[in-house]
Design a protein around this motif. Sequence first.
Motif, mmCIF file in Angstrom:
data_model
loop_
_atom_site.group_PDB
_atom_site.id
_atom_site.type_symbol
_atom_site.label_atom_id
_atom_site.label_comp_id
_atom_site.label_asym_id
_atom_site.label_seq_id
_atom_site.Cartn_x
_atom_site.Cartn_y
_atom_site.Cartn_z
ATOM 1 N N LEU A 66 0.816 -1.224 0.000
ATOM 2 C CA LEU A 66 0.000 0.000 0.000
ATOM 3 C C LEU A 66 0.846 1.269 0.000
ATOM 4 O O LEU A 66 0.506 2.225 -0.707
ATOM 5 C CB LEU A 66 -0.989 -0.035 1.174
ATOM 6 N N PRO A 67 1.971 1.310 0.751
ATOM 7 C CA PRO A 67 2.779 2.539 0.706
ATOM 8 C C PRO A 67 3.253 2.868 -0.713
ATOM 9 O O PRO A 67 3.321 4.026 -1.110
ATOM 10 C CB PRO A 67 3.971 2.218 1.612
ATOM 11 N N MET A 68 3.545 1.814 -1.484
ATOM 12 C CA MET A 68 4.016 2.023 -2.854
ATOM 13 C C MET A 68 2.959 2.764 -3.686
ATOM 14 O O MET A 68 3.256 3.454 -4.643
ATOM 15 C CB MET A 68 4.262 0.647 -3.472
ATOM 16 N N MET A 69 1.707 2.589 -3.296
ATOM 17 C CA MET A 69 0.603 3.196 -4.054
ATOM 18 C C MET A 69 0.377 4.663 -3.691
ATOM 19 O O MET A 69 -0.297 5.378 -4.430
ATOM 20 C CB MET A 69 -0.694 2.417 -3.800
ATOM 21 N N GLU A 70 0.922 5.089 -2.543
ATOM 22 C CA GLU A 70 0.606 6.451 -2.060
ATOM 23 C C GLU A 70 0.772 7.538 -3.124
ATOM 24 O O GLU A 70 -0.136 8.334 -3.328
ATOM 25 C CB GLU A 70 1.433 6.791 -0.812
ATOM 26 N N PRO A 71 1.935 7.583 -3.810
ATOM 27 C CA PRO A 71 2.054 8.675 -4.800
ATOM 28 C C PRO A 71 1.201 8.449 -6.057
ATOM 29 O O PRO A 71 1.046 9.364 -6.859
ATOM 30 C CB PRO A 71 3.550 8.647 -5.167
ATOM 31 N N ILE A 72 0.670 7.251 -6.197
ATOM 32 C CA ILE A 72 -0.064 6.931 -7.442
ATOM 33 C C ILE A 72 -1.494 7.482 -7.413
ATOM 34 O O ILE A 72 -1.979 8.016 -8.414
ATOM 35 C CB ILE A 72 -0.124 5.393 -7.667
ATOM 36 N N TRP A 73 -2.156 7.364 -6.251
ATOM 37 C CA TRP A 73 -3.575 7.761 -6.195
ATOM 38 C C TRP A 73 -3.804 9.175 -6.727
ATOM 39 O O TRP A 73 -4.675 9.372 -7.593
ATOM 40 C CB TRP A 73 -4.123 7.624 -4.761
#
Length: 598
Positions: A66-73
Amino acid sequence: MRMKMNAISALSLLVLGAALTISAGAQTDNGVPHLRKQGAATQLIVDGKPFLALAGELTNNAATSLPMMEPIWPRLVAANLNTVLVGVSWAQFEPEEGNFNYAQVDGVIAKARENNLHIVFLWFGSWKNGTSSFAPYWVKKDYTRFPRIQIGDGKTVSISGPIELLSTLGDATRDADAAAFAALMRHIKEVDGARHTVVMMQVENEVGVLRDSRDRSPAANRAFAGPVPAELMKYLEAHKDTLIPEFREVWAANGYKSSGTWEEVFGPGKPADLKIPIQTQSPPMSADEHEVSWRQLHWPSDEIFMAWNYARFVEKVVHEGKASYDIPMYVNGWLQQPNHAWPGTYPSGGPLPQVHDIWRAGAPDVDILAPDLYLPYFDQVCERFSRNGNPLFIPETGTDAANVIMAVGKHNTIGFSPFGIDGNRPIPSELAAAYEMLNNMAPIILAHQGTDTLTAVRMVQGDPPKQVKLGNYTMTFTYTGRITRLAPQAKGGVEASPPPPRQPGAQAEGPLPPLEAAAVVISTGPDEYYFGGGGMRVDFTPNTPGPPNVGLGVVQTGKFVDGKWELTRWIEGDDDAQGEILVLNPGTIVRVQLYRVP
Ligand code: DGJ
């Protein structure tokens, strides 16, 4: 003022009509996502309303942490997506048999809600791009309980090492996959059954045998030498008149036999020792063969046999999943292509158009057979995937803005989803603009989908003018690129108008001019149209009796706010060549009212 009221009342009627259908539907479905026919279209209904998924698919493992997704949202939101396609790895979901890890799925759902996004989860179960790399460790290790396929030379499928491909004939594999998927759906129902963040499920990913045209394990060889199952034969007999033509040709060539072995009914398979080249370029194919070979069956019985076996396996998984939580489910196909025309150069047995009938017969619970559409023949592939009422959804494709406009306006798609939306390349501004525009127009588009009042037009620089008949007028579209004004020219336009060359050293204003132009066109009344997008001028000719000359009565750019048309600019004078020329611009919504004079 009267005209504005007319426009509003036309739209209100549509919205009202939709609302009536909605309230009837909402009482019965509790808003749970499902599919519903509207004319020639099939729509995805979420919370009682048709929903257009303007989506993007994450790279395979983007959401595994989930942290990897933070900048993606925020990037997805900034590009105006309303839906994201997210992989769920069987290996990560069920690290030990019967022990399910819901953390990733819960985290993704929570973040999607925070960002006002819907989700389509992709169940990376027994197969992903043909191979079985997402199977859990406990499955990979146990090659006795979970058998693998064999290819011509007796080896399992491998490109650079022992990468294996699970066999469709492993009942234990099928049951384990189905049990895990059922657990996933049970959980999604628990956490999302009332919220409907998750709108659809993809089951497996691009299934099919690679590097040979079929499984040649002893179990598969026995099944292949045996009779075509009676249930398949029965289905084909019952649907004989509507079978996909290229498939029917194969059956016809073998005398429409109603029973027999696979080769007796569908013709010869590939000899085991005939090697499949990596690419089927011409030569060895002739140039003519190369042109058409990607739309035909080669060694048909092999591909048909594999399609049946994948369909039966997937049917069990989907069936168990739907028993837990019944929302729309689809499978996606890696397509046959000019340089990959022989089964095995693409996954043999996947849900490709030429074997759609086999999939329909073998997997009746699968709602949609979907293309991963990277081929340049975008419209042709959409048409092949829309035959016999198959709903169109495009889970993987490129970021071409013209394609989403065509998919929505012309091919009635449920959704469009460029692959790798979180990748290193920025999401093109043209796509973001097209998404913003289509999102704004979605209620009116969806109200017209499946009827003959909606279409889309695509033009490529250099195309001759194109005529489209819709409602009471025939429209002639002429390519303009991004220019906004044209010198007057004969009505009906006779030649394409390329955009003016950019002056050397001039500052680029926004993105580069598109080589392609596309617009959605909706006929909303006897003399009224809405256009979304452009890069084209339009001339109108009446196709009903009456005065022959057509004038631009009202031209406005604007957008819909709470279902009502709101003006951003009233177009007259210089902006429509003193009422003579209507030019549509990319990303812009235009409302036009016409009048006729002798
Ligand atoms: C198609 C697959 O379905 C995707 O998961 C991904 O692997 C892409 N190919 C890569 O281009």
